[in-house]
Design a protein around this motif. Structure first.
Motif, short mmCIF file in Angstrom:
data_model
loop_
_atom_site.label_atom_id
_atom_site.label_comp_id
_atom_site.label_asym_id
_atom_site.label_seq_id
_atom_site.Cartn_x
_atom_site.Cartn_y
_atom_site.Cartn_z
N GLY A 52 1.02 -1.40 -0.16
CA GLY A 52 0.15 0.01 0.05
C GLY A 52 0.86 1.26 -0.03
N LYS A 53 1.99 1.27 0.79
CA LYS A 53 2.88 2.31 0.73
C LYS A 53 3.36 2.54 -0.71
N MET A 54 3.63 1.78 -1.30
CA MET A 54 4.27 1.84 -2.89
C MET A 54 3.13 2.58 -3.66
N HIS A 68 1.73 -1.67 -16.16
CA HIS A 68 1.27 -3.18 -15.61
C HIS A 68 1.70 -3.31 -14.10
N ALA A 69 2.66 -3.07 -13.59
CA ALA A 69 3.28 -3.45 -12.50
C ALA A 69 2.28 -2.68 -11.42
N VAL A 70 1.92 -1.60 -11.48
CA VAL A 70 1.08 -0.85 -10.37
C VAL A 70 -0.23 -1.41 -10.32
N HIS A 71 -0.84 -1.95 -11.32
CA HIS A 71 -2.00 -2.72 -11.63
C HIS A 71 -1.94 -3.92 -11.02
N LEU A 72 -0.84 -4.49 -10.98
CA LEU A 72 -0.66 -5.97 -10.17
C LEU A 72 -0.48 -5.49 -8.57
N LEU A 73 0.15 -4.36 -8.30
CA LEU A 73 0.26 -4.07 -6.82
C LEU A 73 -1.10 -3.74 -6.08
#
Ligand code: NYM
Ligand code: MG
Length: 230
Positions: A52-54, A68-73
């Motif tokens: 969540g902090k990222m 893509h990466a933030v979607h997966l986060l």
């Protein structure tokens, strides 16, 4: 034999930024408490965890990240809390959740990035606990503007919100068997919105014996059985 206690219902509130979700979720919590019913609020993104902090840093433009990466986060942030939601439901607690996988699809798909189709965006959330009821706070762009405009976070601009609205509409159609997804007119005054939400929630307030479903189990079943797909 002792009667089995019903589990709590899983209720999600969705909508654009400025639709009044957080206010309404807090008011709903008060109603449950006033009736002496156990209730837990959840919110996604949950900015308190390391993931969540990222996400928080990304939303506040303090970091850059591949789409893509933030979607997966965002999805991972739901997965890391999924078991604790299931545990609360099984303990008989109603869980009211401010945003869920529908926001995940809507905001990422609205970016219109190559390789990030609606289906791709939906995939990582398959298998998460499914809400028993989702209430979509439908706010007009005019009202959103009236409410003080957008904040400074990523996605908080009229263009993006309009595209997000379109994806939410598609989700609403797909979910729309008339029992699991309701759009509520969020242009009404606050009390009227709460009353309408409460009317939808009340049938679920005592909990349910129905096993917890998984996303997008029922939907995929319908798709498999439809003539559109083989
Ligand atoms: N958001 C939220 C996403 O892009 N994907 C997701 O999976 C979720 C849950 O985060 N503009 C976006 C929608 C919001 C932003 O949410 C922060 P909030 O409710 O304003 O804290
Ligand atoms: Mg916001």
């Amino acid at each position: 034999m002792p009667e089995r206690k019903p589990r709590g219902a899983f209720i999600v509130v969705e909508g654009l930024d400025r639709s009044g979700k957080s206010t309404q979720v807090a008011l709903l919590e008060q109603r449950f408490k006033a009736e002496g019913r156990p209730v837990r609020l959840a919110k996604f993104p949950d900015r308190a965890t390391p993931i969540g902090k990222m996400i928080d840093a990304y939303l506040r433009s303090q970091s850059e990240m591949d789409d893509h990466a933030v979607h997966l986060l965002f999805s991972a942030n739901r997965w890391e809390l999924a078991q604790s939601i299931i545990d609360s439901l099984n303990a008989g607690t109603t869980v009211i959740c401010d945003r869920y996988a529908f926001s995940g699809i809507a905001f990422s798909a609205a970016k219109n990035k190559p390789g990030m189709s609606y289906e791709w965006c939906r995939a990582p959330d398959i298998g998460l606990p499914a809400p028993d009821l989702t209430l979509f706070l439908d706010v007009s762009p005019e009202k959103a503007r009236e409410r003080g405009g957008f904040g400074a976070e990523r996605y908080e601009n009229a263009d993006m919100q309009e595209r997000v609205q379109h994806v939410f509409e598609r989700i609403g159609v797909e979910m729309g068997d008339g029992s699991r997804w309701f759009a509520v007119d969020a242009d009404q005054e606050q009390g009227a919105v709460t009353d309408e939400l409460w009317m939808r929630i009340q049938p679920h307030a005592q909990g349910t014996e129905r096993p917890i479903q998984r996303l997008w189990e029922e939907l995929d079943e319908r798709v498999r059985n439809s003539h559109l797909y083989i």
